[in-house]
Motif scaffolding. Structure first.
Motif, PDB file in Angstrom:
ATOM      1  N   ARG A 161      -3.019  -4.628 -29.835  1.00 28.29           N
ATOM      2  CA  ARG A 161      -2.355  -5.939 -29.925  1.00 28.29           C
ATOM      3  C   ARG A 161      -0.953  -5.917 -29.302  1.00 28.29           C
ATOM      4  O   ARG A 161      -0.112  -6.762 -29.619  1.00 28.29           O
ATOM      5  CB  ARG A 161      -2.264  -6.384 -31.389  1.00 28.29           C
ATOM      6  N   GLY A 195      -6.111  -9.605 -36.747  1.00 28.71           N
ATOM      7  CA  GLY A 195      -6.456  -8.223 -36.403  1.00 28.71           C
ATOM      8  C   GLY A 195      -7.034  -8.131 -35.000  1.00 28.71           C
ATOM      9  O   GLY A 195      -7.244  -9.125 -34.323  1.00 28.71           O
ATOM     10  N   CYS A 196      -7.276  -6.907 -34.552  1.00 31.74           N
ATOM     11  CA  CYS A 196      -7.995  -6.689 -33.292  1.00 31.74           C
ATOM     12  C   CYS A 196      -9.409  -6.206 -33.659  1.00 31.74           C
ATOM     13  O   CYS A 196      -9.728  -6.038 -34.830  1.00 31.74           O
ATOM     14  CB  CYS A 196      -7.272  -5.633 -32.468  1.00 31.74           C
ATOM     15  N   CYS A 213      -1.958  -2.847 -41.188  1.00 33.60           N
ATOM     16  CA  CYS A 213      -3.157  -2.180 -40.667  1.00 33.60           C
ATOM     17  C   CYS A 213      -2.788  -0.744 -40.275  1.00 33.60           C
ATOM     18  O   CYS A 213      -1.899  -0.534 -39.457  1.00 33.60           O
ATOM     19  CB  CYS A 213      -3.679  -2.946 -39.454  1.00 33.60           C
ATOM     20  N   ALA A 240      -2.700   0.709 -28.264  1.00 40.21           N
ATOM     21  CA  ALA A 240      -2.108  -0.327 -29.135  1.00 40.21           C
ATOM     22  C   ALA A 240      -2.748  -1.668 -28.771  1.00 40.21           C
ATOM     23  O   ALA A 240      -2.170  -2.443 -28.004  1.00 40.21           O
ATOM     24  CB  ALA A 240      -0.598  -0.367 -28.939  1.00 40.21           C
ATOM     25  N   LEU A 270      -1.728  -9.047 -40.939  1.00 43.65           N
ATOM     26  CA  LEU A 270      -3.160  -9.330 -41.032  1.00 43.65           C
ATOM     27  C   LEU A 270      -3.471 -10.212 -42.251  1.00 43.65           C
ATOM     28  O   LEU A 270      -2.758 -10.183 -43.243  1.00 43.65           O
ATOM     29  CB  LEU A 270      -3.967  -8.026 -41.140  1.00 43.65           C
ATOM     30  N   CYS A 295      -3.842   2.037 -36.056  1.00 42.57           N
ATOM     31  CA  CYS A 295      -3.146   2.603 -34.897  1.00 42.57           C
ATOM     32  C   CYS A 295      -1.661   2.569 -35.229  1.00 42.57           C
ATOM     33  O   CYS A 295      -1.244   1.920 -36.192  1.00 42.57           O
ATOM     34  CB  CYS A 295      -3.474   1.904 -33.573  1.00 42.57           C
TER      35      CYS A 295
HETATM   36  S1  SF4 Z   1      -3.320  -3.196 -32.900  1.00 45.60           S
HETATM   37 FE1  SF4 Z   1      -5.202  -3.428 -34.090  1.00 45.60          FE
HETATM   38  S2  SF4 Z   1      -5.636  -1.355 -34.855  1.00 45.60           S
HETATM   39 FE2  SF4 Z   1      -3.493  -1.366 -34.176  1.00 45.60          FE
HETATM   40  S3  SF4 Z   1      -2.330  -1.816 -36.026  1.00 45.60           S
HETATM   41 FE3  SF4 Z   1      -2.678  -3.764 -34.941  1.00 45.60          FE
HETATM   42  S4  SF4 Z   1      -4.518  -4.641 -35.882  1.00 45.60           S
HETATM   43 FE4  SF4 Z   1      -4.449  -2.439 -36.414  1.00 45.60          FE
END
Ligand code: SF4
Length: 411
Positions: A158, A40-41, A15, A156, A25, A18
């Motif tokens: 996650r 994912g978030c 992903c 961040a 994922l 960020c």
């Molecule tokens: S925390 Fe969320 S936005 Fe950041 S890399 Fe992981 S899944 Fe992607």
């Protein structure tokens, strides 16, 4: 109808939304449509699912044009600009290499113009150094974690699941996690020591003094925390500089604390960056130009002078006469400015004003593979392309095509 069977991709999906660059994922791909199915978030879910607009043509002053027309106009602007500023710089490594080549060719300045405080933090590192570690170390080793403020949660999303409280760790010693300041954490496993945002650097300074055994007045919980830090074998400090009230002071004390704690036992800092492009750009500048951002090629050779070449200042004082803003992930809209702008951005991203030229571009990790550096900048990940979007060129392709249309360099 997509014309092909929907498929589930469960391996090696990185992903890019960020700088944590989660690589676990699971996504569904149905033609041009993507959906996060697991891991994912909410930010990733929204960003992967954002639909592609029907019209992917470039624009000149808001009017759709052929790609060749847009490239010719962008080249004309760059050829006549006195001091172009290439900023945003949210792209993969090959896109950023093309940005450096274009800056070199046109005597431009490169500045990610990333988070507030990032420049102050860099100055601290340049002057005094710090001790940092990788996400793998941060996940597996510490028995005591100190979170400075609560900005880590939005920077961040996650972090708890991936680093602070992962399901599996190599080292199974009990871990104590304390957050100084910020809003009370929702996780019961994270203790909270309330503290106003503006006092956070003072709290860290007080901890440093207490750890040096200074006999100074301090609240009892802070004394107890000092004992715990002293007794811990492996300490981790986490902060997100863009979210802090006094970033320069906080970076100074946090960096000093990690250095001092390494006199006995081990301690590392984990300064969290918000976006992968800025981290990748800094790594590229360091090995290619020999200096960090901002980098100017105005005098031919690369020059790093943060005061002189600061993108915000160049724009504010209109010392630059052309902004090239690059945002391949659609996470950082271009700044509001009267300076003519060439925009390379993910289609459907919000934009400030009408750029002189706008190129909808492919997103690394979604529309094409790309290399990106993580928030712990020694680690680079290859993000895969999930769908075929032939109508969308990459940042590297657009910038290279603009370069081909520039007049030959003066010898
Ligand atoms: S925390 Fe969320 S936005 Fe950041 S890399 Fe992981 S899944 Fe992607």
């Amino acid at each position: 109808m997509s014309g092909s069977e929907p498929r589930r991709v469960e391996r090696e999906v990185v992903c890019p939304f960020c700088a944590l660059l989660c690589d676990d994922l699971e996504v569904a791909v149905d033609g041009n449509r993507l959906a996060v199915l697991a891991k994912g978030c909410s930010r990733a879910a929204e960003a992967f699912a954002r639909p592609l607009p029907d019209d992917l043509r470039p624009r000149v002053r808001g009017e759709p044009v052929a790609l060749d027309t847009a490239l010719a106009r962008a080249a004309e602007l760059l050829a006549t600009a006195r001091l172009p500023l290439l900023a945003g710089l949210e792209a993969d490594l090959s896109g950023l290499r093309a940005a450096v080549a274009l800056a070199e060719r046109t005597g431009g300045v490169l500045d990610p113009m990333a988070e507030e405080g990032a420049r102050a933090q860099l100055l601290t590192v340049e002057r005094a150094g710090w001790v940092t570690g990788t996400l793998a170390e941060a996940r597996n080793r510490p028995d005591l974690v100190l979170l400075l403020g609560d900005g880590w949660r939005t920077t961040a999303p996650r972090l708890v699941e991936r680093v602070l409280l992962p399901a599996v760790r190599l080292d199974d010693r009990p871990r104590r996690i304390v957050q100084l300041g910020g809003a009370p954490p929702e996780e019961a496993a994270i203790e909270h020591f309330p503290c106003p945002d503006e006092s956070l650097p003072d709290r860290v300074a007080l901890l440093r003094a207490l750890l040096r055994a200074r006999s100074i007045a301090a609240p009892e919980p802070l004394r107890e925390l000092t004992q715990a830090i002293r007794a811990a074998a492996y300490r981790l400090l986490v902060w997100s500089i863009g979210s802090l009230a006094q970033p320069a002071l906080l970076a100074l004390h946090a960096a000093a604390l990690t250095r001092e704690l390494n006199a006995e036992g081990r301690a590392i800092g984990l300064p969290l960056a918000a976006a992968p492009g800025a981290v990748t750009a800094r790594q590229l500048f360091l090995w290619q130009a020999g200096v960090p951002d901002p980098v100017s090629y105005a005098d031919g050779a690369p020059e790093h002078d943060p005061g002189r070449w600061c993108g915000e200042r160049l724009l504010g004082e209109e010392a630059t006469d052309l902004l090239v803003w690059i945002d391949a992930f659609g996470t950082r809209p271009s700044p509001i400015t009267t300076v003519p702008t060439v925009l390379l951005s993910r289609p459907g991203s919000p934009s400030s004003g009408t750029p002189e030229v706008a190129f909808p571009i492919a997103t690394p990790g979604l529309d094409h593979p790309g290399d990106l550096y993580r928030t712990d900048p020694v680690v680079a990940l290859r993000s895969r392309g999930l769908r075929r979007t032939a109508a969308l060129p990459t940042v590297a392709a657009v910038l290279a095509a603009i370069g081909e249309r520039l007049p030959p360099p003066r010898i």
